[in-house]
Design a protein around this motif. Structure first.
Motif, mmCIF file in Angstrom:
data_model
loop_
_atom_site.group_PDB
_atom_site.id
_atom_site.type_symbol
_atom_site.label_atom_id
_atom_site.label_comp_id
_atom_site.label_asym_id
_atom_site.label_seq_id
_atom_site.Cartn_x
_atom_site.Cartn_y
_atom_site.Cartn_z
ATOM 1 N N SER A 31 0.880 -1.395 0.033
ATOM 2 C CA SER A 31 -0.032 -0.238 -0.068
ATOM 3 C C SER A 31 0.635 1.273 -0.010
ATOM 4 N N GLY A 32 2.354 1.093 0.303
ATOM 5 C CA GLY A 32 2.867 2.263 0.460
ATOM 6 C C GLY A 32 4.695 2.000 0.331
ATOM 7 N N ALA A 33 5.401 2.637 -0.005
ATOM 8 C CA ALA A 33 6.756 2.468 0.035
ATOM 9 C C ALA A 33 7.364 4.130 0.233
ATOM 10 N N GLU A 34 8.540 3.887 1.281
ATOM 11 C CA GLU A 34 9.013 4.940 1.738
ATOM 12 C C GLU A 34 10.559 4.996 1.425
ATOM 13 N N VAL A 35 11.099 5.724 0.568
ATOM 14 C CA VAL A 35 12.508 5.663 0.443
ATOM 15 C C VAL A 35 13.535 6.603 0.998
ATOM 16 N N ASP A 36 14.309 6.249 1.616
ATOM 17 C CA ASP A 36 15.302 6.817 2.538
ATOM 18 C C ASP A 36 16.656 6.842 1.657
ATOM 19 N N LEU A 37 16.951 8.109 0.799
ATOM 20 C CA LEU A 37 18.099 8.156 -0.027
ATOM 21 C C LEU A 37 19.406 8.166 0.631
ATOM 22 N N ASP A 38 19.426 8.886 1.851
ATOM 23 C CA ASP A 38 20.796 8.883 2.887
ATOM 24 C C ASP A 38 21.080 7.435 3.433
ATOM 25 N N ALA A 39 19.856 6.691 3.869
ATOM 26 C CA ALA A 39 20.115 5.290 4.420
ATOM 27 C C ALA A 39 20.349 4.303 3.136
ATOM 28 N N SER A 40 20.006 4.669 1.765
ATOM 29 C CA SER A 40 19.818 3.627 0.746
ATOM 30 C C SER A 40 18.826 2.632 1.133
ATOM 31 N N THR A 41 17.737 2.902 1.580
ATOM 32 C CA THR A 41 16.723 1.886 2.024
ATOM 33 C C THR A 41 15.382 2.352 1.619
ATOM 34 N N VAL A 42 14.398 1.064 1.300
ATOM 35 C CA VAL A 42 13.188 1.318 0.903
ATOM 36 C C VAL A 42 12.221 0.640 2.052
ATOM 37 N N THR A 43 11.327 1.211 2.557
ATOM 38 C CA THR A 43 10.313 0.452 3.455
ATOM 39 C C THR A 43 8.997 0.323 2.861
ATOM 40 N N ALA A 44 8.708 -0.823 2.533
ATOM 41 C CA ALA A 44 7.554 -1.316 2.032
ATOM 42 C C ALA A 44 6.310 -1.688 3.172
ATOM 43 N N THR A 45 5.172 -1.133 2.934
ATOM 44 C CA THR A 45 4.286 -1.373 3.922
ATOM 45 C C THR A 45 2.962 -1.936 3.127
ATOM 46 N N GLY A 46 2.315 -2.861 3.934
ATOM 47 C CA GLY A 46 1.019 -3.380 3.234
ATOM 48 C C GLY A 46 0.561 -4.449 4.171
ATOM 49 N N ASN A 47 -0.726 -5.145 3.855
ATOM 50 C CA ASN A 47 -1.074 -6.170 4.538
ATOM 51 C C ASN A 47 -0.473 -7.533 4.158
ATOM 52 N N ASP A 48 0.009 -7.678 3.239
ATOM 53 C CA ASP A 48 0.578 -8.899 2.693
ATOM 54 C C ASP A 48 2.084 -8.600 1.887
ATOM 55 N N VAL A 49 2.944 -8.250 2.758
ATOM 56 C CA VAL A 49 3.982 -7.992 2.017
ATOM 57 C C VAL A 49 4.946 -9.096 1.910
ATOM 58 N N ASP A 50 5.094 -9.522 0.481
ATOM 59 C CA ASP A 50 6.072 -10.294 -0.025
ATOM 60 C C ASP A 50 7.496 -9.686 -0.375
ATOM 61 N N GLU A 51 8.283 -10.035 0.692
ATOM 62 C CA GLU A 51 9.792 -9.517 0.542
ATOM 63 C C GLU A 51 10.363 -9.960 -0.811
ATOM 64 N N ALA A 52 10.045 -11.248 -1.180
ATOM 65 C CA ALA A 52 10.790 -11.848 -2.420
ATOM 66 C C ALA A 52 10.339 -10.771 -3.867
ATOM 67 N N ALA A 53 8.909 -10.771 -3.623
ATOM 68 C CA ALA A 53 8.383 -9.913 -4.683
ATOM 69 C C ALA A 53 8.894 -8.498 -4.635
ATOM 70 N N VAL A 54 9.015 -7.896 -3.551
ATOM 71 C CA VAL A 54 9.499 -6.530 -3.464
ATOM 72 C C VAL A 54 10.852 -6.457 -3.994
ATOM 73 N N ARG A 55 11.695 -7.472 -3.613
ATOM 74 C CA ARG A 55 13.062 -7.573 -4.158
ATOM 75 C C ARG A 55 13.347 -7.628 -5.550
ATOM 76 N N THR A 56 12.375 -8.629 -6.270
ATOM 77 C CA THR A 56 12.140 -8.742 -7.473
ATOM 78 C C THR A 56 11.922 -7.250 -8.195
#
Length: 66
Positions: A31-56
């Protein structure tokens, strides 16, 4: 809501941030994604977060999930 934070190599600017965010938000169940350029991260939020699908999705956008 569930979240997962992934380090993303290769993000250097706002354009990169936009591409990664859009790629992550295109994953079903995210349902949302927040990128932190300084930390080089993305945080994905949702009811069913499939980490493998996010990485793909990140890799398909041309970046390297760590």
């Amino acid at each position: 809501m569930n979240t997962t934070t992934i380090t993303v190599n290769g993000m250097t600017c706002g354009c990169c941030s936009t591409k990664v965010s859009a790629a992550v938000e295109s994953v079903p169940g995210i349902s949302g994604a927040e990128v932190d350029l300084d930390a080089s991260t993305v945080t994905a939020t949702g009811n069913d977060v499939d980490e493998a699908a996010v990485r793909t999705a990140i890799a398909s956008a041309g970046y390297k999930p760590a």
